[in-house]
Motif scaffolding. Sequence first.
Motif, PDB file in Angstrom:
ATOM      1  N   ALA A  26      -2.540  11.711  55.882  1.00 51.82           N
ATOM      2  CA  ALA A  26      -1.903  12.986  55.533  1.00 51.82           C
ATOM      3  C   ALA A  26      -2.586  14.134  56.263  1.00 51.82           C
ATOM      4  CB  ALA A  26      -1.967  13.210  54.019  1.00 51.82           C
ATOM      5  N   ALA A  57      -4.347  15.722  49.027  1.00 51.20           N
ATOM      6  CA  ALA A  57      -4.049  14.299  49.237  1.00 51.20           C
ATOM      7  C   ALA A  57      -5.099  13.423  48.553  1.00 51.20           C
ATOM      8  CB  ALA A  57      -3.975  13.992  50.729  1.00 51.20           C
ATOM      9  N   VAL A  85       2.067  18.353  47.933  1.00 52.65           N
ATOM     10  CA  VAL A  85       1.655  16.967  47.788  1.00 52.65           C
ATOM     11  C   VAL A  85       2.140  16.505  46.425  1.00 52.65           C
ATOM     12  CG1 VAL A  85      -0.283  15.361  47.648  1.00 52.65           C
ATOM     13  CG2 VAL A  85      -0.328  17.236  49.319  1.00 52.65           C
TER      14      VAL A  85
END
Length: 141
Positions: A26, A57, A85
Amino acid sequence: MNTEIPTPTIEFEQLLSSTLRGARLARLLAQQQLQEWGVPYGCEFSDAVVSVVAELAANAVLHGHLPGRDFSLRLALGDVLRIEVSDARGERLPTPRPSAPGEEGGGLGLLLVEELVARWGVTERNPGKTVWAELPWPGTP
């Protein structure tokens, strides 16, 4: 009559495995996407975005993980850069706070996020939650 013209949004979205490798990916994908949008690697804005993505993340993987469920990263560029996220656990809402003596972890990363972004928050979704953060975009998309 509303005559306001909305700013177009450019988006990037990716579903990632809810593992430490997925969290690392990510961060790398966010950095790559910023470069594609004209943000130089290693500049202050890029470093801030990458730090925020890394923290959100990591939280999704460590605290929002449910077996068999992934997490997603979304970057939306308009007047601001919005980082989202999303994970599968809605009952574990993030709270920025210093750790108590002897406590492991405990929200210090979210204190960093608070310092780097203009605003952030949590939105419920079914299933789970989305933690989002916004930073003023330094240029024209």
